[in-house]
Design an enzyme around this catalytic site. Structure first.
Site, PDB file in Angstrom:
ATOM      1  N   GLU A 314      47.369   6.208  61.156  1.00 42.74           N
ATOM      2  CA  GLU A 314      47.919   7.434  60.526  1.00 42.74           C
ATOM      3  C   GLU A 314      49.245   7.772  61.201  1.00 42.74           C
ATOM      4  O   GLU A 314      49.456   8.883  61.694  1.00 42.74           O
ATOM      5  CB  GLU A 314      46.913   8.577  60.658  1.00 42.74           C
ATOM      6  CG  GLU A 314      45.543   8.187  60.131  1.00 42.74           C
ATOM      7  CD  GLU A 314      44.480   9.264  60.277  1.00 42.74           C
ATOM      8  OE1 GLU A 314      44.705  10.236  61.003  1.00 42.74           O
ATOM      9  OE2 GLU A 314      43.426   9.139  59.643  1.00 42.74           O
ATOM     10  N   CYS A 410      40.198  18.125  58.289  1.00 49.56           N
ATOM     11  CA  CYS A 410      41.186  18.837  59.099  1.00 49.56           C
ATOM     12  C   CYS A 410      42.189  19.595  58.242  1.00 49.56           C
ATOM     13  O   CYS A 410      42.629  20.682  58.611  1.00 49.56           O
ATOM     14  CB  CYS A 410      41.917  17.854  60.004  1.00 49.56           C
ATOM     15  SG  CYS A 410      42.584  16.425  59.136  1.00 49.56           S
TER      16      CYS A 410
HETATM   17 ZN   LIG Z   1      44.562  16.752  58.224  1.00 53.70          ZN
END
Ligand SMILES: [Zn+2]
Length: 639
Positions: A314, A410
């Protein structure tokens, strides 16, 4: 060192328009809905386990820990957003829900101050053995932010006291002294949270800890390597050699010239660095922050304000590597980029920081949520072919529609806390200066040193670029951001044009304001073409359309299949059409374009494809994927 304050959330009421509507949606619908999610009461959605984990850790119910190792943070982010919501719109039921939740959190805290439901329930005795991967400090950071916000909202100290005890516990375990762990978090966040705790409590220990984490990071011997030697584990991160880059622990932070590794981590770190630099007046740290800003904004950021080019880790990759179809561009990373820019604006008024913040906010951040507030993107690509997402493993992270919730959720509560606290981003305040960074319909009561100044802002920005300001009486400077994208602008004071000097992207109007003064700022809100630097290989020969801060895109549902075959001539006129009933009310952009059409079914042919006339319809990027699965592209062939 001179620095700039930000308003409290309750000091600025953002009432209407795009940002006001998003905040209202969050408060009235999304925050209550996310509470149901966190309590596993939404049918068909992946369970969050968040509240249950705390109840188990508190001893209120019996059960097993479930969810990611950082699950506590989702609840903390929700609680922070709920606190902002209470400041914008008092709600006794919501406050009671939060008070009850904080009581559970208090019971989940261990006698020595430790708070983390994963280790308390699942691996007691293994605390602080894997700071690299297991997010104890990250979860603590988020709960500290919630504590500060809830204290600001209600004056209630219970959560602030809980997290103060946790900070003292952390200080007893981690630090430079012999016998302590000389470590730092694998996922940054607590650094910026500790600076908030320092402000809320006045306790110097908070700033000391934040500084330690910033200064210790990336020093040799590498803490994460030493820690892994002491640990008998062989997890994903042990098996993949991320060379410390993933955690931004490859070099001391002052030697890091570009953002590296996991993009959310990198942006939280940068924010923490800027916050610590502001509090300590550390010029070497400020210089490092500026390097990170330059490299992020000029070489490693999508036109949408997305950051993180690769799904592997990521992560950031290298300069100008910004693939549209493989983009990661996590919603949280752009939210964190807004945090970083807010922190930089507190260091110095420079419109470039606000430009980047606005770009991230109006594009990647807003695209993170569906228009009904029920579904969320984690990954924000700039080019999507749903078939590729379904059949190509390399693109399985690129979802063609927003899912309801994630196992790793998240982004949704992070978006909630950002959009309910936009007051903190809209203004920065000097001793006798107001810097207006974002434009929205709002009423503000701002503290300038020991006096209060009111400011009313009337606008439908970014529908139009017409902004009418009613500054309250007093002698001060009102500094209006002239966005980098605005090639022209005009400012009138009480109907008369004025020449306000533009310094670092802000037009400065300094005078004794009288009641009834009116300032009219006009920004050019026409569609425009935007080209990437040719070093961005993915965008060579392509053009994107923007209007003000808003990036546009082509969707299949408006333009037919194979949107990649559509072309836009350089001389084609870009016309606007208001569509009040489409996608929540948008300004659509139309252009006479072309479509590449092959004359045969052959895979390869000697004949060039024909260019047929095609009408192109562009919609704001943040509204894409609200009409089912379909193709989308931001960059279009430029002919
Ligand atoms: Zn996130």
């Amino acid at each position: 060192m001179k620095h700039y304050a930000i308003p409290d959330v309750r000091d600025v009421r953002i009432e209407k328009g795009l940002l006001g509507d998003v905040a209202a949606k969050m408060i009235d619908s999304v925050i209550p809905y996310q509470w149901e999610m966190l309590n596993d009461r939404v049918e068909g959605a992946a369970p969050s386990h968040c509240v249950m984990n705390f109840k188990i850790a508190a001893g209120d119910v019996k059960g097993e820990y479930a969810g990611c190792v950082f699950q506590d943070s989702d609840l903390a982010k929700w609680l922070e957003a709920a606190a902002y919501s209470l400041m914008v719109k008092p709600n006794a039921d919501l406050e009671k829900t939060c008070d009850d939740l904080i009581a559970v959190i208090g019971r989940a805290q261990q006698p020595d101050g430790y708070l983390n439901t994963y280790y308390t329930v699942k691996e007691p005795g293994k605390r602080w053995t894997n700071m690299r991967d297991n997010h104890e400090l990250y979860c603590a950071g988020h709960m500290m932010e919630a504590a500060c916000a809830y204290f600001e909202a209600t004056g209630k100290r219970q959560l602030l006291d809980i997290m103060t005890r946790m900070a003292y516990h952390i200080d007893s375990v981690i630090g430079p002294e012999e016998g302590k762990l000389h470590g730092y978090p694998g996922h940054e966040e607590i650094e910026l949270a500790l600076v908030r705790m320092y402000h809320a409590t006045g306790d110097a220990l908070m700033l000391k800890l934040a500084r330690y984490f910033i200064n210790q990071r990336g020093t040799k011997p590498y803490f994460f390597v030493e820690e892994a030697k002491r640990r008998d584990s062989n997890n994903y991160f042990d098996q993949n050699d991320f060379k410390q880059l993933y955690w931004q622990s490859h070099l001391p932070v002052r030697e890091q010239a570009a953002p590296e590794g996991h993009s959310v981590r990198a942006m939280y770190l940068a924010t923490g660095m800027a916050d610590v630099a502001r509090e300590t007046g550390d010029n070497t740290l400020i210089a490092a922050c500026k390097h990170l800003f330059e490299s992020t904004s000029t070489r490693r950021m999508y036109v949408t304000g997305g950051v993180g080019s690769s799904s592997i880790g990521e992560a950031f990759t290298f300069d100008y590597d910004l693939p549209n179809d493989l983009a990661y561009a996590e919603t949280c990373a752009s939210i964190a980029l807004c945090f970083f820019m807010r922190a930089m604006l507190q260091l110095e008024p420079d419109g470039r920081y606000a430009d980047v913040m606005e770009r991230a906010l109006y594009n990647t951040c807003l695209a993170g949520m569906s228009l009904d507030g029920r579904n969320f993107f984690y990954v924000n690509p700039l080019e999507v072919d749903p078939e590729a997402s379904h059949k190509d493993k390399r693109k399985e992270h690129v979802l063609p529609v927003r899912p309801q919730w994630f196992g790793c959720a998240c982004c949704p509560p992070n978006l909630a806390r950002l959009t309910t606290s936009l007051a903190k981003y809209m203004f920065t305040l000097g001793e006798n200066e107001i810097y207006m960074n974002l434009y929205a319909q709002a009423e503000a009561d701002l503290k300038l040193g020991d006096k209060h100044v009111t400011l009313k802002c009337g606008t439908d920005y970014p529908v139009s670029g017409e902004i009418v300001l009613h500054p309250g009486a007093g002698k001060y400077a009102l500094c209006l951001r002239i966005p980098g994208w605005a090639k022209t602008y005009s400012i009138k004071l009480n109907g008369e044009s004025i020449d306000a000097a533009v310094e670092h992207g802000y037009a400065r109007i300094e005078r004794e304001f009288k009641d009834g003064d009116v300032i009219a700022l006009s920004l050019p809100m026409q569609p425009r073409r935007v080209y990437a630097n040719p070093h961005v290989r993915a965008d060579i020969g392509k053009v994107a359309i923007m209007r003000g801060p808003v990036v546009y895109c082509l969707e299949q549902v408006d333009n037919g299949a194979l949107v990649e075959a559509l072309c836009l001539a350089r001389n084609a006129e870009l016309s606007e059409a208001a569509q009040p009933d489409k996608l929540g009310g948008i300004i659509e952009i139309h252009a006479a374009g072309k479509r590449l059409v092959s004359s045969s079914d052959a895979l390869y042919s000697d004949e060039a494809p024909a260019l047929e006339d095609a009408e192109l319809t562009f919609i704001p990027y943040y509204t894409w994927a609200n009409r089912g699965e379909n193709e989308m592209t931001v960059f279009v062939r430029d002919i």
